[in-house]
Design a protein around this motif. Structure first.
Motif, PDB file in Angstrom:
ATOM      1  N   ARG A 112       0.957  -1.160  -0.348  1.00  0.00           N
ATOM      2  CA  ARG A 112      -0.190   0.448   0.050  1.00  0.00           C
ATOM      3  C   ARG A 112       1.189   1.359  -0.164  1.00  0.00           C
ATOM      4  N   GLU A 113       2.173   1.093   0.551  1.00  0.00           N
ATOM      5  CA  GLU A 113       2.909   2.742   1.417  1.00  0.00           C
ATOM      6  C   GLU A 113       4.011   2.460   0.641  1.00  0.00           C
ATOM      7  N   VAL A 114       4.815   0.753  -0.085  1.00  0.00           N
ATOM      8  CA  VAL A 114       5.944   0.923  -0.369  1.00  0.00           C
ATOM      9  C   VAL A 114       6.499   0.661  -2.213  1.00  0.00           C
ATOM     10  N   LYS A 115       6.892   0.773  -2.890  1.00  0.00           N
ATOM     11  CA  LYS A 115       7.454   1.467  -3.631  1.00  0.00           C
ATOM     12  C   LYS A 115       9.287   1.401  -3.968  1.00  0.00           C
ATOM     13  N   LEU A 116       9.028  -0.396  -5.525  1.00  0.00           N
ATOM     14  CA  LEU A 116      10.169  -0.479  -5.641  1.00  0.00           C
ATOM     15  C   LEU A 116      10.282   0.250  -7.104  1.00  0.00           C
ATOM     16  N   SER A 117      11.528   1.307  -6.832  1.00  0.00           N
ATOM     17  CA  SER A 117      11.905   2.004  -8.203  1.00  0.00           C
ATOM     18  C   SER A 117      13.509   1.074  -9.169  1.00  0.00           C
ATOM     19  N   LEU A 118      13.409   1.382 -10.057  1.00  0.00           N
ATOM     20  CA  LEU A 118      14.922   0.823 -10.810  1.00  0.00           C
ATOM     21  C   LEU A 118      15.178   2.171 -11.968  1.00  0.00           C
ATOM     22  N   GLY A 119      16.420   2.580 -11.950  1.00  0.00           N
ATOM     23  CA  GLY A 119      17.212   3.288 -12.649  1.00  0.00           C
ATOM     24  C   GLY A 119      17.887   3.262 -13.830  1.00  0.00           C
ATOM     25  N   LEU A 120      17.958   4.110 -14.731  1.00  0.00           N
ATOM     26  CA  LEU A 120      18.807   4.205 -15.774  1.00  0.00           C
ATOM     27  C   LEU A 120      19.350   5.833 -15.653  1.00  0.00           C
ATOM     28  N   LYS A 121      20.966   5.864 -15.632  1.00  0.00           N
ATOM     29  CA  LYS A 121      21.294   6.796 -16.034  1.00  0.00           C
ATOM     30  C   LYS A 121      22.055   7.405 -17.210  1.00  0.00           C
ATOM     31  N   ALA A 122      22.025   8.261 -18.030  1.00  0.00           N
ATOM     32  CA  ALA A 122      23.423   8.330 -19.316  1.00  0.00           C
ATOM     33  C   ALA A 122      23.486   9.461 -19.194  1.00  0.00           C
ATOM     34  N   GLY A 123      25.129   9.984 -19.883  1.00  0.00           N
ATOM     35  CA  GLY A 123      25.095  10.966 -20.730  1.00  0.00           C
ATOM     36  C   GLY A 123      26.693  10.814 -20.511  1.00  0.00           C
ATOM     37  N   PHE A 155      15.793   1.737  -5.260  1.00  0.00           N
ATOM     38  CA  PHE A 155      15.124   2.246  -4.496  1.00  0.00           C
ATOM     39  C   PHE A 155      14.467   1.813  -3.958  1.00  0.00           C
ATOM     40  N   ILE A 156      13.891   1.519  -2.289  1.00  0.00           N
ATOM     41  CA  ILE A 156      12.672   0.913  -2.338  1.00  0.00           C
ATOM     42  C   ILE A 156      12.406   2.012  -0.761  1.00  0.00           C
ATOM     43  N   GLY A 157      10.713   2.331  -0.909  1.00  0.00           N
ATOM     44  CA  GLY A 157      11.023   2.964   0.477  1.00  0.00           C
ATOM     45  C   GLY A 157       9.489   3.226   0.319  1.00  0.00           C
ATOM     46  N   SER A 158       9.053   3.919   1.759  1.00  0.00           N
ATOM     47  CA  SER A 158       8.203   4.508   1.633  1.00  0.00           C
ATOM     48  C   SER A 158       8.079   6.307   2.292  1.00  0.00           C
ATOM     49  N   ASN A 159       7.206   7.251   2.308  1.00  0.00           N
ATOM     50  CA  ASN A 159       7.052   8.145   3.075  1.00  0.00           C
ATOM     51  C   ASN A 159       7.786   7.380   4.124  1.00  0.00           C
ATOM     52  N   LYS A 160       8.062   6.811   4.902  1.00  0.00           N
ATOM     53  CA  LYS A 160       8.772   7.089   6.269  1.00  0.00           C
ATOM     54  C   LYS A 160      10.447   6.132   6.592  1.00  0.00           C
ATOM     55  N   TRP A 161      10.792   5.716   5.458  1.00  0.00           N
ATOM     56  CA  TRP A 161      11.633   4.864   5.065  1.00  0.00           C
ATOM     57  C   TRP A 161      12.769   4.607   3.697  1.00  0.00           C
ATOM     58  N   TYR A 162      13.577   4.018   3.612  1.00  0.00           N
ATOM     59  CA  TYR A 162      14.819   4.273   2.744  1.00  0.00           C
ATOM     60  C   TYR A 162      15.886   3.474   2.148  1.00  0.00           C
ATOM     61  N   ILE A 163      15.664   2.319   1.688  1.00  0.00           N
ATOM     62  CA  ILE A 163      17.043   2.474   0.976  1.00  0.00           C
ATOM     63  C   ILE A 163      16.982   2.489  -0.449  1.00  0.00           C
TER      64      ILE A 163
END
Length: 301
Positions: A112-123, A155-163
């Motif tokens: 309900r509140e936890v989200k997992l994000s995967l990202g790429l960076k290029a430049g 990046f994974i977390g909620s409004n109260k924590w993240y790692i």
């Protein structure tokens, strides 16, 4: 003249034998500038975010390190995709490195509140060496080069924590010209933080960032700060490595869309007698938006 000698000695120790080891600069207010090292952070603020930071390191030394950053990132309409762009300009004496990178993230809800994000960076990374004194016995080269690179993060977390974990530069780039050599080495980052309710008006937020670079000592930044009345942050930090320092910081919500922060570091290593410390200022603009049923909840990370 005395400051120039001191700076030359510092640069000679750091860049021994004419070899420059390129690393991303570090910030005391890293928790507000996460996108510079982790592309998965793009769009995580759930609104348009514009962050500008300037760091004036080792004040009092001629040609001391200075760093300026500017980042913009936002989620797209479906909130699963985030896009961003960031610039970092890092200068030490006549050495200048510019980083221009775009960021992409994709997020999924794990609860309900936890989200997992995967990202790429290029430049691209631009390295310049402009020495006006070609008779300098240590550094007598001019150099200018652009090189592509890319990175990845989670990046994974909620409004109260993240790692989170990331490698913002995956490629190793060696720039060779005669006796001069510049090495861009990849670094691995681990980040984390949590917000704890102390009372109705006070919150406590400890955070940490660890950096591991091939051929360089690991660094660990630990920060503890308090939030008062959802407006004013006050905290302290300590960096553990071969150039450790102690810092204090404050952050104020000037208006609902605009924040300003300041940090001051004092090194505890051998360079301390030669400098008045490090000043860092950050400006953050976020486009305020409302949701059906009320105001959007505050974001602490």
């Amino acid at each position: 003249m005395e400051n120039s000698i001191k700076l030359t000695c510092v640069m000679f120790v750091v860049m021994s034998a004419g070899i420059y080891a390129q690393q991303l600069p570090q910030f005391t207010q890293y928790m507000y500038n996460t996108i510079s090292v982790n592309p998965a952070y793009a769009g995580s603020r759930e609104t348009l975010n514009v962050t500008a930071l300037h760091r004036n390191q080792w004040v009092g030394l001629e040609g001391n390190p200075t760093t300026s950053t500017l980042s913009v990132h936002t989620p797209l309409r479906n909130d699963n995709i985030g896009l961003g762009i960031s610039y970092i300009g890092d200068q030490l004496g006549f050495e200048k490195t510019n980083y221009v990178y775009g960021d992409f993230s994709y997020s999924v809800l794990l609860g309900r509140e936890v989200k997992l994000s995967l990202g790429l960076k290029a430049g691209f990374t631009n390295y310049r060496l402009d020495n006006p004194d070609l008779n300098d016995p240590f550094f007598n080269s001019n150099f200018n080069s652009w090189n592509p690179n890319f990175g990845a993060g989670a990046f994974i977390g909620s409004n109260k924590w993240y790692i989170g974990a990331s490698v913002p530069r995956i490629l190793n780039t060696d720039l060779n010209e005669g006796e001069f050599e510049a090495l861009e080495r990849n670094s691995y980052y681990a980040i984390g933080g949590v917000v704890l309710d102390i009372s109705e008006t006070v919150k406590f937020k400890p955070t940490i960032i660890a950096k591991f670079t091939n051929g360089a000592p690991a660094t660990y930044d630990i920060t503890a700060s308090f939030l008062f009345n959802e407006k004013f942050w006050l905290g302290a930090s300590y960096r553990f490595n071969d150039a450790s320092n102690f810092g204090v910081m404050m952050d104020y919500q000037v208006a609902r869309d605009f924040r300003i922060g300041y940090a001051y570091d004092l090194p505890t290593a051998t360079i301390r007698p030669y400098t008045g410390g490090t000043h860092e200022i950050i400006l953050i603009y976020e486009l305020f938006k409302r949701r059906l049923g009320g105001v959007k909840s505050p974001r602490y990370f």
